[in-house]
Scaffold this motif. Structure first.
Motif, PDB file in Angstrom:
ATOM      1  N   ILE A   7       0.762  -1.166  -0.051  1.00 21.02           N
ATOM      2  CA  ILE A   7       0.137  -0.165  -0.098  1.00 21.02           C
ATOM      3  C   ILE A   7       1.013   1.509  -0.044  1.00 21.02           C
ATOM      4  O   ILE A   7       1.844   1.290   0.924  1.00 21.02           O
ATOM      5  CB  ILE A   7      -0.866   0.055   1.066  1.00 21.02           C
ATOM      6  N   ALA A   8       0.754   1.883  -0.948  1.00 17.76           N
ATOM      7  CA  ALA A   8       1.545   3.322  -1.014  1.00 17.76           C
ATOM      8  C   ALA A   8       0.589   4.452  -0.799  1.00 17.76           C
ATOM      9  O   ALA A   8      -0.615   4.735  -1.576  1.00 17.76           O
ATOM     10  CB  ALA A   8       2.201   3.529  -2.348  1.00 17.76           C
ATOM     11  N   MET A   9       0.624   5.339   0.367  1.00 19.20           N
ATOM     12  CA  MET A   9      -0.250   6.231   0.754  1.00 19.20           C
ATOM     13  C   MET A   9       0.365   7.632   0.461  1.00 19.20           C
ATOM     14  O   MET A   9       1.429   7.769   1.020  1.00 19.20           O
ATOM     15  CB  MET A   9      -0.587   6.199   2.312  1.00 19.20           C
ATOM     16  N   TRP A  10      -0.134   8.130  -0.523  1.00 20.90           N
ATOM     17  CA  TRP A  10       0.593   9.356  -1.061  1.00 20.90           C
ATOM     18  C   TRP A  10       0.071  10.586  -0.507  1.00 20.90           C
ATOM     19  O   TRP A  10      -1.318  11.015  -0.433  1.00 20.90           O
ATOM     20  CB  TRP A  10       0.311   9.663  -2.525  1.00 20.90           C
ATOM     21  N   SER A  11       0.843  11.451   0.432  1.00 18.96           N
ATOM     22  CA  SER A  11       0.282  12.601   1.325  1.00 18.96           C
ATOM     23  C   SER A  11       1.119  13.883   1.179  1.00 18.96           C
ATOM     24  O   SER A  11       2.462  13.584   0.677  1.00 18.96           O
ATOM     25  CB  SER A  11       0.114  12.124   2.790  1.00 18.96           C
ATOM     26  N   GLY A  12       0.706  14.828   1.166  1.00 23.33           N
ATOM     27  CA  GLY A  12       1.532  16.234   1.443  1.00 23.33           C
ATOM     28  C   GLY A  12       2.059  16.409   2.893  1.00 23.33           C
ATOM     29  O   GLY A  12       1.477  15.515   3.754  1.00 23.33           O
ATOM     30  N   PRO A  13       2.844  17.284   3.143  1.00 24.88           N
ATOM     31  CA  PRO A  13       3.393  17.132   4.496  1.00 24.88           C
ATOM     32  C   PRO A  13       2.112  17.939   5.496  1.00 24.88           C
ATOM     33  O   PRO A  13       1.178  18.365   4.952  1.00 24.88           O
ATOM     34  CB  PRO A  13       4.530  18.098   4.439  1.00 24.88           C
ATOM     35  N   ARG A  14       2.392  17.771   6.743  1.00 24.74           N
ATOM     36  CA  ARG A  14       1.511  18.395   7.715  1.00 24.74           C
ATOM     37  C   ARG A  14       0.028  17.952   7.563  1.00 24.74           C
ATOM     38  O   ARG A  14      -0.784  18.708   7.757  1.00 24.74           O
ATOM     39  CB  ARG A  14       1.593  19.943   7.687  1.00 24.74           C
ATOM     40  N   VAL A  80       1.004  -7.386   4.581  1.00 25.09           N
ATOM     41  CA  VAL A  80       0.561  -6.215   4.253  1.00 25.09           C
ATOM     42  C   VAL A  80       1.599  -5.181   4.549  1.00 25.09           C
ATOM     43  O   VAL A  80       2.361  -5.509   5.738  1.00 25.09           O
ATOM     44  CB  VAL A  80      -0.868  -5.598   4.965  1.00 25.09           C
ATOM     45  N   TRP A  81       1.984  -4.459   3.511  1.00 25.10           N
ATOM     46  CA  TRP A  81       3.086  -3.441   3.547  1.00 25.10           C
ATOM     47  C   TRP A  81       2.808  -2.160   3.504  1.00 25.10           C
ATOM     48  O   TRP A  81       2.439  -1.650   2.421  1.00 25.10           O
ATOM     49  CB  TRP A  81       4.420  -3.727   2.815  1.00 25.10           C
ATOM     50  N   TYR A  82       2.534  -1.185   4.390  1.00 24.26           N
ATOM     51  CA  TYR A  82       2.091   0.331   4.289  1.00 24.26           C
ATOM     52  C   TYR A  82       3.372   0.909   4.261  1.00 24.26           C
ATOM     53  O   TYR A  82       4.027   1.278   5.386  1.00 24.26           O
ATOM     54  CB  TYR A  82       1.348   0.495   5.519  1.00 24.26           C
ATOM     55  N   GLN A  83       3.270   1.897   3.178  1.00 24.36           N
ATOM     56  CA  GLN A  83       4.381   2.817   3.019  1.00 24.36           C
ATOM     57  C   GLN A  83       3.745   4.121   2.940  1.00 24.36           C
ATOM     58  O   GLN A  83       3.068   4.666   1.964  1.00 24.36           O
ATOM     59  CB  GLN A  83       5.094   2.329   1.441  1.00 24.36           C
ATOM     60  N   LYS A  84       4.337   4.763   3.788  1.00 27.04           N
ATOM     61  CA  LYS A  84       3.833   6.508   3.819  1.00 27.04           C
ATOM     62  C   LYS A  84       4.825   7.138   2.850  1.00 27.04           C
ATOM     63  O   LYS A  84       5.995   7.156   3.027  1.00 27.04           O
ATOM     64  CB  LYS A  84       4.020   6.823   5.003  1.00 27.04           C
ATOM     65  N   HIS A  85       4.268   7.737   1.841  1.00 31.28           N
ATOM     66  CA  HIS A  85       5.132   8.571   0.815  1.00 31.28           C
ATOM     67  C   HIS A  85       4.673   9.979   0.926  1.00 31.28           C
ATOM     68  O   HIS A  85       3.661  10.269   1.186  1.00 31.28           O
ATOM     69  CB  HIS A  85       5.096   8.042  -0.595  1.00 31.28           C
ATOM     70  N   MET A  86       5.780  10.865   0.774  1.00 28.40           N
ATOM     71  CA  MET A  86       5.265  12.281   0.609  1.00 28.40           C
ATOM     72  C   MET A  86       5.334  12.556  -0.805  1.00 28.40           C
ATOM     73  O   MET A  86       6.462  12.388  -1.685  1.00 28.40           O
ATOM     74  CB  MET A  86       6.382  13.239   1.134  1.00 28.40           C
ATOM     75  N   THR A  87       4.337  13.246  -1.395  1.00 31.32           N
ATOM     76  CA  THR A  87       4.193  13.367  -2.801  1.00 31.32           C
ATOM     77  C   THR A  87       5.329  14.467  -3.455  1.00 31.32           C
ATOM     78  O   THR A  87       5.665  14.279  -4.556  1.00 31.32           O
ATOM     79  CB  THR A  87       2.725  14.058  -3.216  1.00 31.32           C
ATOM     80  N   ALA A 100       2.722   1.318 -10.097  1.00 32.08           N
ATOM     81  CA  ALA A 100       1.746   0.553 -10.678  1.00 32.08           C
ATOM     82  C   ALA A 100       1.723  -1.007  -9.810  1.00 32.08           C
ATOM     83  O   ALA A 100       0.852  -1.632  -9.879  1.00 32.08           O
ATOM     84  CB  ALA A 100       1.877   0.118 -11.999  1.00 32.08           C
ATOM     85  N   ARG A 101       2.796  -1.241  -9.160  1.00 33.28           N
ATOM     86  CA  ARG A 101       3.024  -2.531  -8.273  1.00 33.28           C
ATOM     87  C   ARG A 101       2.490  -2.248  -6.886  1.00 33.28           C
ATOM     88  O   ARG A 101       2.259  -3.268  -6.095  1.00 33.28           O
ATOM     89  CB  ARG A 101       4.432  -2.957  -8.127  1.00 33.28           C
ATOM     90  N   MET A 102       2.027  -1.072  -6.721  1.00 35.82           N
ATOM     91  CA  MET A 102       1.380  -0.560  -5.421  1.00 35.82           C
ATOM     92  C   MET A 102      -0.135  -0.560  -5.438  1.00 35.82           C
ATOM     93  O   MET A 102      -0.652  -0.437  -6.365  1.00 35.82           O
ATOM     94  CB  MET A 102       1.868   0.633  -4.846  1.00 35.82           C
ATOM     95  N   ARG A 103      -0.741  -0.722  -4.337  1.00 38.29           N
ATOM     96  CA  ARG A 103      -2.196  -0.401  -4.260  1.00 38.29           C
ATOM     97  C   ARG A 103      -2.088   1.119  -3.704  1.00 38.29           C
ATOM     98  O   ARG A 103      -1.758   1.440  -2.402  1.00 38.29           O
ATOM     99  CB  ARG A 103      -2.865  -1.170  -3.228  1.00 38.29           C
ATOM    100  N   ASN A 104      -2.407   2.190  -4.448  1.00 37.73           N
ATOM    101  CA  ASN A 104      -2.300   3.503  -4.097  1.00 37.73           C
ATOM    102  C   ASN A 104      -3.588   4.036  -3.595  1.00 37.73           C
ATOM    103  O   ASN A 104      -4.529   3.819  -3.839  1.00 37.73           O
ATOM    104  CB  ASN A 104      -1.786   4.438  -5.341  1.00 37.73           C
ATOM    105  N   ALA A 105      -3.302   4.852  -2.701  1.00 35.83           N
ATOM    106  CA  ALA A 105      -4.266   5.608  -2.045  1.00 35.83           C
ATOM    107  C   ALA A 105      -3.468   7.256  -1.641  1.00 35.83           C
ATOM    108  O   ALA A 105      -2.505   7.305  -1.837  1.00 35.83           O
ATOM    109  CB  ALA A 105      -4.584   5.271  -0.673  1.00 35.83           C
ATOM    110  N   PHE A 106      -4.494   7.900  -1.739  1.00 38.33           N
ATOM    111  CA  PHE A 106      -4.177   9.710  -1.651  1.00 38.33           C
ATOM    112  C   PHE A 106      -4.846  10.301  -0.220  1.00 38.33           C
ATOM    113  O   PHE A 106      -6.006  10.154  -0.181  1.00 38.33           O
ATOM    114  CB  PHE A 106      -4.581  10.317  -2.794  1.00 38.33           C
ATOM    115  N   LEU A 107      -3.918  10.655   0.451  1.00 35.62           N
ATOM    116  CA  LEU A 107      -4.414  11.330   1.655  1.00 35.62           C
ATOM    117  C   LEU A 107      -4.271  12.977   1.622  1.00 35.62           C
ATOM    118  O   LEU A 107      -3.056  13.328   1.299  1.00 35.62           O
ATOM    119  CB  LEU A 107      -3.638  11.001   2.785  1.00 35.62           C
ATOM    120  N   ILE A 108      -5.393  13.440   1.593  1.00 34.25           N
ATOM    121  CA  ILE A 108      -5.283  15.099   1.349  1.00 34.25           C
ATOM    122  C   ILE A 108      -5.868  15.909   2.466  1.00 34.25           C
ATOM    123  O   ILE A 108      -6.455  15.494   3.449  1.00 34.25           O
ATOM    124  CB  ILE A 108      -6.493  15.215   0.031  1.00 34.25           C
ATOM    125  N   ARG A 109      -5.420  17.054   2.332  1.00 29.31           N
ATOM    126  CA  ARG A 109      -5.656  18.256   3.366  1.00 29.31           C
ATOM    127  C   ARG A 109      -5.997  19.567   2.555  1.00 29.31           C
ATOM    128  O   ARG A 109      -4.829  19.957   1.681  1.00 29.31           O
ATOM    129  CB  ARG A 109      -4.762  18.170   4.484  1.00 29.31           C
TER     130      ARG A 109
END
Length: 244
Positions: A7-14, A80-87, A100-109
């Motif tokens: 799992i790649a969770m794509w977020s900005g900072p803060r 399960v492997w959760y990866q916290k990524h900064m966009t 494309a090898r990840m299950r991608n999700a997007f965390l927004i604010r």
């Protein structure tokens, strides 16, 4: 060996990205990784972030080596492997085919809230620093690949109703939800980035998701408001698809 769910969770900072990492790290079936491309990003940009030298020494500075590791066996062979990524760490010169090898999700604010929080940690901030344009680019690339929008989750929604939105997120990622995700022990983790002393003081004191902020759209000085105005159209593209 069975491939882990990556799992790649794509977020900005803060945002609540570290709290989300705590949440997934509370699952017995899940390993977590904290911003694995941070050192590669700092090395490529030369930016002066808090604890820059410690970050550079703590991780590979070669994005290709980082990606190879992210596509390898999961820590402790967890399923399960959760990866916290900064966009904003995803520079133009970093390859993207691996995503494309990840299950991608997007965390927004909301960018206005991001900026109000960010300047408490760094005096200087640019549009690129908050990763909203990069987040939209990654989102649209993944939507084109899938033929449908990948899951988008708003941090304030999670804070308002953690069980509901984590259930929705887990369903979208095709993993089971567990109530273990709602709480955790306070303190630092071995999996936290070496930069934790500069950024993670609030989450280290937490034992679960806190309440939503009282002010979601703070007043900003002119220089930050200009950045927010440029960021908002990109944020709204993703917000239109957020889990309800």
């Amino acid at each position: 060996m069975t491939e882990p769910v990556r799992i790649a969770m794509w977020s900005g900072p803060r945002n609540i990205s570290t709290a989300m990492m705590r949440s997934f790290g509370s699952r017995i079936d899940t390993a977590v990784s904290d911003e694995p491309l941070y050192a590669a990003y700092l090395a490529a940009t030369g930016l002066d972030h808090p604890m820059r030298h410690e970050v550079l020494a703590s991780q590979s500075q070669d994005w290709r080596a980082v990606v190879a590791a992210l596509l390898g066996p999961s820590p402790e062979d967890k399923p399960v492997w959760y990866q916290k990524h900064m966009t904003h760490h995803m520079l133009d010169e970093f390859g993207r085919d691996w995503i494309a090898r990840m299950r991608n999700a997007f965390l927004i604010r909301d960018p206005r809230a991001v900026l109000a929080s960010y300047v408490r940690k760094r005096d200087d901030v640019t549009l690129a620093d908050i990763g909203v344009i990069q987040q939209r680019e990654l989102f649209e690339r993944e939507a084109d690949r899938l033929g449908a929008a990948p899951p988008v989750i708003e941090g304030s929604d999670v804070l308002a109703n953690p069980a509901h939105y984590l259930t929705r997120l887990c369903n979208a990622l095709d993993i089971p939800y567990t109530d273990d995700m709602l709480s955790w022990a306070p303190g630092r983790r071995p999996t936290d980035g070496v930069w934790a002393p500069a950024w993670y003081n609030a989450v280290e004191e937490s034992t679960g998701f806190g309440p939503p902020p009282a002010v979601s759209q703070p007043d900003l000085p002119d220089d930050l408001r200009r950045i927010a105005d440029a960021a908002l159209p990109h944020y709204h593209v993703l917000a239109a698809h957020r889990l309800r």
